[in-house]
Design an enzyme around this catalytic site. Structure first.
Site, short mmCIF file in Angstrom:
data_model
loop_
_atom_site.label_atom_id
_atom_site.label_comp_id
_atom_site.label_asym_id
_atom_site.label_seq_id
_atom_site.Cartn_x
_atom_site.Cartn_y
_atom_site.Cartn_z
N GLY A 142 1.18 -0.88 -0.30
CA GLY A 142 -0.71 0.36 -0.23
C GLY A 142 0.94 1.78 0.12
O GLY A 142 2.25 0.87 0.01
N GLN B 180 3.22 9.94 1.55
CA GLN B 180 4.52 9.71 2.21
C GLN B 180 5.13 9.98 0.92
O GLN B 180 6.33 9.60 0.63
CB GLN B 180 4.52 7.56 1.84
CG GLN B 180 3.88 6.80 2.65
CD GLN B 180 3.69 5.46 2.68
OE1 GLN B 180 2.73 5.43 2.41
NE2 GLN B 180 5.16 4.80 3.13
N CYS C 58 7.12 -1.10 6.46
CA CYS C 58 6.52 0.26 5.46
C CYS C 58 7.70 1.32 5.01
O CYS C 58 9.26 1.23 5.23
CB CYS C 58 6.54 1.17 6.65
SG CYS C 58 5.83 3.36 6.18
N LEU C 59 7.54 0.92 3.58
CA LEU C 59 8.61 1.53 2.53
C LEU C 59 8.92 2.47 2.65
O LEU C 59 9.83 3.56 2.57
CB LEU C 59 7.40 2.30 1.57
CG LEU C 59 6.74 0.98 0.43
CD1 LEU C 59 5.99 1.17 -0.75
CD2 LEU C 59 8.19 -0.49 0.05
N HIS D 244 -0.44 6.58 7.84
CA HIS D 244 -0.48 7.73 7.47
C HIS D 244 -0.97 8.98 7.47
O HIS D 244 -0.57 10.57 7.28
CB HIS D 244 0.56 7.57 6.09
CG HIS D 244 1.36 5.88 5.74
ND1 HIS D 244 2.59 6.77 6.35
CD2 HIS D 244 1.08 4.72 5.89
CE1 HIS D 244 3.55 5.77 6.50
NE2 HIS D 244 2.27 4.24 5.97
N HIS E 223 -3.41 0.38 8.23
CA HIS E 223 -1.12 1.26 8.46
C HIS E 223 -1.19 2.12 7.62
O HIS E 223 -1.32 3.08 7.66
CB HIS E 223 -0.47 0.29 8.37
CG HIS E 223 0.91 0.61 7.82
ND1 HIS E 223 1.46 -0.08 8.42
CD2 HIS E 223 1.45 1.40 6.56
CE1 HIS E 223 2.89 0.31 7.71
NE2 HIS E 223 2.67 1.00 7.29
N GLU E 224 -1.81 2.17 6.44
CA GLU E 224 -2.15 2.82 5.04
C GLU E 224 -2.80 4.08 5.50
O GLU E 224 -1.67 5.66 6.18
CB GLU E 224 -2.61 2.76 3.66
CG GLU E 224 -2.30 1.70 3.43
CD GLU E 224 -0.40 1.99 3.11
OE1 GLU E 224 0.08 3.15 3.03
OE2 GLU E 224 0.15 1.06 2.80
NI NI Z 1 3.48 2.82 6.00
#
Ligand code: NI
Length: 178
Positions: free
Chosen positions: A47, A52, A100-101, A146, A142-143
Site C-alpha cells: 500500500g 508518503q 513500511c516503505l 499515514h 496502516h495506510e
Molecule cells: Ni507505511
C-alpha cells in the site's frame, strides 16, 4: 506515469494530518493516483499513502494478488480509498509484523484491530463501505495512519520485536526487502 520519491521517517511531511480531498476525477487526481500505483509497484509495496510522496491529501492505495514483501499474506483487493473513516468492529486486537516503505529495511510487531468497517470514496467519488479482517484490515489501518501522521513504530508496544528484515527473516527474497 512517474515513480515518485518515497519520503523516509524523519521527514516532517510524514507527521502532518492530511487534508480531505474535495474534488474527484480531476486530471491532477488521475495523474497522482497513476503515479502512486507506479511507485507502489516499483517498491513492491502492499500500500501507499499520498503523504508518503509528500502530497498532503487523505488518499491511500493498496492491494495486490501476491506480494513478495509479504509472501504469506492473502490477496487484498486493489483499492483507491479517499477521505477514509475506520470503525473497529469489536474490541479484539491482533499482533502482526509490519514494514513500511518510509521505514526501509525494518519490521516490527504492531497491534491492530482484528475486524474493521471502513468507509470513504473511490477515485470517481463513489462511496466505499466495507468490512475487513486479517491482513486486509491491517493494511487499511496502516495506510490510514499515514493520513494522521502516524508511522507504525509509534503504534508498537514491544520493541524486542523490532529489527532489520534481513536479520529477522534471513530466508526472505532479498528483492522483497525494502
Ligand atoms: Ni507505511
Amino acid at each position: 506515469m512517474t515513480v515518485r520519491e518515497i519520503l523516509k521517517m524523519g521527514d516532517p511531511r510524514l507527521l502532518r494530518v492530511a487534508k480531505p480531498v474535495e474534488q474527484f476525477d480531476t486530471p491532477e487526481m488521475r495523474e497522482l493516483i497513476a503515479d502512486m500505483f507506479e511507485t507502489m509497484k516499483d517498491a513492491n509495496g502492499a500500500g501507499l499513502a499520498a503523504p508518503q510522496i509528500g502530497v498532503d491529501l487523505q488518499l491511500v492505495i493498496y492491494g495486490y494478488d501476491n506480494n513478495p514483501r509479504y509472501p504469506d499474506a492473502p490477496p487484498v483487493p486493489r483499492t483507491v480509498l479517499i477521505n477514509p473513516v475506520i470503525t473497529p468492529l469489536g474490541d479484539t486486537e491482533v499482533d502482526g509484523w509490519e514494514g513500511c516503505l518510509s521505514v526501509p529495511g525494518l519490521r516490527g510487531v504492531v497491534p491492530r484491530w482484528e475486524r474493521i468497517r471502513y468507509t470513504g470514496f473511490d477515485e470517481h467519488g463513489q462511496p466505499i463501505d466495507r468490512e475487513a479482517d486479517g491482513f486486509h484490515a491491517r493494511v487499511v489501518q496502516h495506510e490510514c495512519d499515514h493520513l494522521i501522521g502516524r508511522l507504525y513504530p509509534t503504534r508498537m508496544r514491544d520493541f524486542t520485536q523490532f529489527g532489520f528484515t534481513s536479520v529477522l527473516f534471513p530466508d526472505m527474497d532479498p528483492n522483497a526487502d525494502d
